[in-house]
Design an enzyme around this catalytic site. Structure first.
Site, PDB file in Angstrom:
ATOM      1  N   SER A 106      40.171  38.417  34.299  1.00  0.00           N
ATOM      2  CA  SER A 106      41.295  38.364  35.233  1.00  0.00           C
ATOM      3  C   SER A 106      42.323  37.351  34.781  1.00  0.00           C
ATOM      4  CB  SER A 106      40.823  38.032  36.642  1.00  0.00           C
ATOM      5  OG  SER A 106      41.951  37.913  37.491  1.00  0.00           O
ATOM      6  N   LYS A 147      33.734  40.589  39.585  1.00  0.00           N
ATOM      7  CA  LYS A 147      35.168  40.884  39.370  1.00  0.00           C
ATOM      8  C   LYS A 147      35.697  41.769  40.501  1.00  0.00           C
ATOM      9  CE  LYS A 147      39.233  41.252  37.578  1.00  0.00           C
ATOM     10  NZ  LYS A 147      39.741  42.517  37.259  1.00  0.00           N
ATOM     11  N   HIS A 190      36.235  39.645  43.447  1.00  0.00           N
ATOM     12  CA  HIS A 190      37.456  38.873  43.168  1.00  0.00           C
ATOM     13  C   HIS A 190      38.698  39.697  43.544  1.00  0.00           C
ATOM     14  CE1 HIS A 190      40.955  38.346  40.552  1.00  0.00           C
ATOM     15  NE2 HIS A 190      40.698  37.056  40.552  1.00  0.00           N
ATOM     16  N   ASN A 191      38.710  40.931  43.098  1.00  0.00           N
ATOM     17  CA  ASN A 191      39.883  41.771  43.374  1.00  0.00           C
ATOM     18  C   ASN A 191      40.022  42.058  44.863  1.00  0.00           C
ATOM     19  OD1 ASN A 191      39.929  41.835  40.579  1.00  0.00           O
ATOM     20  ND2 ASN A 191      40.696  43.924  40.521  1.00  0.00           N
ATOM     21  N   GLU A 240      41.488  39.150  46.371  1.00  0.00           N
ATOM     22  CA  GLU A 240      42.913  39.151  45.980  1.00  0.00           C
ATOM     23  C   GLU A 240      43.719  40.048  46.935  1.00  0.00           C
ATOM     24  OE1 GLU A 240      43.456  40.055  41.758  1.00  0.00           O
ATOM     25  OE2 GLU A 240      45.103  41.376  42.306  1.00  0.00           O
TER      26      GLU A 240
END
Ligand code: 2AM
Length: 490
Positions: free
Chosen positions: A131, A185, A188-189, A192
């Site tokens: 990222s 990940k 994480h997104n 986000e």
């Protein structure tokens, strides 16, 4: 042929791939570059890669032949079929113990599958979240590698060298086995998505509610970026809102209000539903993008449906300060929910996640990087078994301090008729989470009434008629049977 010189190979010369190669070369590694469309290799070698420790490969064979053993090959290609296609092409040329790293945005079940397939054949698969966008890839991304543990000793130095640093510590550590790197990940997104939605709601309140201009709101974000909200997304929002078009008007207000998505937030929300975890803020963030996408229908609805019109009265600075607190409290809830999901995934998939390590990986390099993540790292380092972020004194105190402003801001938004789904769901979650009793007793009664789904009794009311720890069915109407239906706990 003389001994191969390449430390690592990389397939996929889009901007991310090129930048990651240049980053690794800057750190003293020799990188072998390959791309399906070979002309891109030539172009890269003649331009960006010129004079650097980069070897251009014009075929898979050439790529493999130039790599030291065990070979380490990163794929940075479009997620999906392209990854499988390259794995199939590579395998006949590789030897047991060689390492294939998928650095693309693959869905973690695909990485689970690839890990198993390669393990069976004696190869080491690693799925790594990457990222930070193009800039991060060039100057230090956040890297979240997971997969075959035997691969990590061969990757640690290079991965941690090229990763972003936070107070000197690399924003990269081993996540765990199988598809766990891509799982982290994905979360994480999702987070986000939540952060961005919260920021957009704050923007809407300042714009439609308070009546500030985009450039004025930029100044608000500039100030917020020096406080508890200090983060990459607040920083770029500041810059976006101050970017004026050639006519001197803010460009942001000329942009179509229809959000796109690539699906990683949706995956997180679906996974949360699958695991039965109330990750409500990410869910609302995805739904908000969906609502924005039906622009024409909203245009029609805006002419038919009525509601209050925002009318700001009072002290603007006070509203802005309260909004900052509301945003901060909502953000804490979002991260608490994200780590609840990670906790559940750890149990469900058998991955022993290191939460402090995950927070540190997100602390720098990536899109959600923030000072706040440093606090989360600290919290989990101090207590790796911390049940919930909200129990940590730092976050509990922050919520206590923000709470009155948080409630007031949402109340104002509701009175104005300005939607704040992420702010509101954060507060509703908080109020639900801190409730020892919820109205699910009534829900259970309803389920038993119409479907004989049974219920359990509260310990203090256990009796012969209502025995403890037993699935009880009551014939509520006197006309139903005594046979219970099967059920599951959500
Ligand atoms: P290309 O330059 O040959 O198109 C980002 O799109 C990267 O993924 C590019 O390096 C691109 O290669 C590669 N890519 C996309 N789809 C692919 C496919 N089906 N097979 C191989 N590589 C692919």
């Amino acid at each position: 042929m003389s001994d191969p010189k390449g430390d690592i190979g990389l397939i996929g010369l889009a901007v991310m791939g090129q930048n990651l190669i240049l980053n690794a070369a800057d750190h003293g590694y020799t990188v072998v570059a390959y791309n399906r469309t070979v002309s891109k290799v030539d172009h890269f070698m003649e331009n960006e890669a010129k004079g650097k420790s980069i070897i251009g490969a014009r075929s898979i064979q050439e790529l493999v032949a130039n790599l030291k053993r065990p070979r380490r090959i990163i794929l940075l290609v479009k997620a999906g079929a392209a990854v499988d296609a390259f794995i199939d092409q590579l395998l006949p040329h590789l030897e047991k113990g060689d390492i294939i790293i998928d650095g693309g945005n693959s869905h973690f079940p695909d990485s689970n599958r690839r890990y198993e397939q390669l393990k069976e054949k004696g190869f080491l698969f690693v799925g790594s979240g990457v990222s930070g966008g193009e800039e991060g890839a060039r100057n230090g991304p956040s890297l979240m590698p997971g997969g075959h543990p035997d691969a990590w000793p061969h990757l640690k130095n290079i991965f941690q060298d090229i990763a972003a640093k936070s107070d000197g510590e690399p924003c990269c550590d081993w996540v765990g086995p199988s598809g766990s790197g891509h799982y982290v990940k994905m979360v994480h997104n999702g987070i986000e998505y939540g952060d961005m939605q919260l920021i957009c709601e704050a923007y809407d309140l300042l714009k439609r509610g308070v009546g500030l201009s985009d450039n004025e709101i930029s100044e608000v974000f500039a100030k917020w970026n020096t406080g508890v909200l200090d983060s990459y997304l607040i920083e770029i929002t500041r810059d976006v809102l101050s970017y004026n078009d050639e006519d001197g008007k803010a460009l942001v207000s000329k942009i179509m209000d229809r959000a796109g998505q690539k699906g990683t937030g949706k995956w997180t929300a679906i996974n949360a539903l699958d695991l039965g975890m109330p990750v409500t803020l990410i869910g609302e963030a995805v739904f908000s993008r969906n609502l924005s996408a039906i622009k024409e229908e909203r245009e029609r609805a805006s002419k038919i449906l009525s509601g209050p019109t925002a009318k700001f009265t009072g002290d603007k600075q006070q509203f802005i300060d309260e909004l900052e607190q509301a945003l901060y409290a909502s953000k804490i809830i979002s991260y608490a929910q994200g780590f609840m999901l990670i906790r559940e995934a750890g149990l469900e998939y058998g991955w022993d996640f290191n939460n402090a390590g995950i927070a540190l990986m997100w602390r720098g390099g990536c899109i959600i990087r923030s000072v706040f993540l440093g606090e989360i790292t600290k919290a989990y380092r101090a207590n790796p078994k911390l049940e919930n972020l909200l129990f940590e004194p730092f976050f509990k105190n922050a919520i206590d301090k923000a709470q009155a402003s948080w409630r007031k801001t949402i109340g104002t938004a509701i009175a104005w008729g300005i939607p704040t789904p992420a702010f509101s769901t954060a507060l509703s979650f908080y109020d639900g989470y801190r409730s020892a009793r919820l109205p699910a007793n009534l829900l259970q009664a309803q389920r038993d009434y119409f479907g004989a789904h049974t219920f359990r009794v509260l310990p203090e009311f256990a009796s012969k008629r209502l025995p403890l720890d037993k699935d009880i069915h009551i014939n509520w109407t006197g006309t139903g049977g005594d046979v219970a239906a099967s059920t599951y706990d959500a």
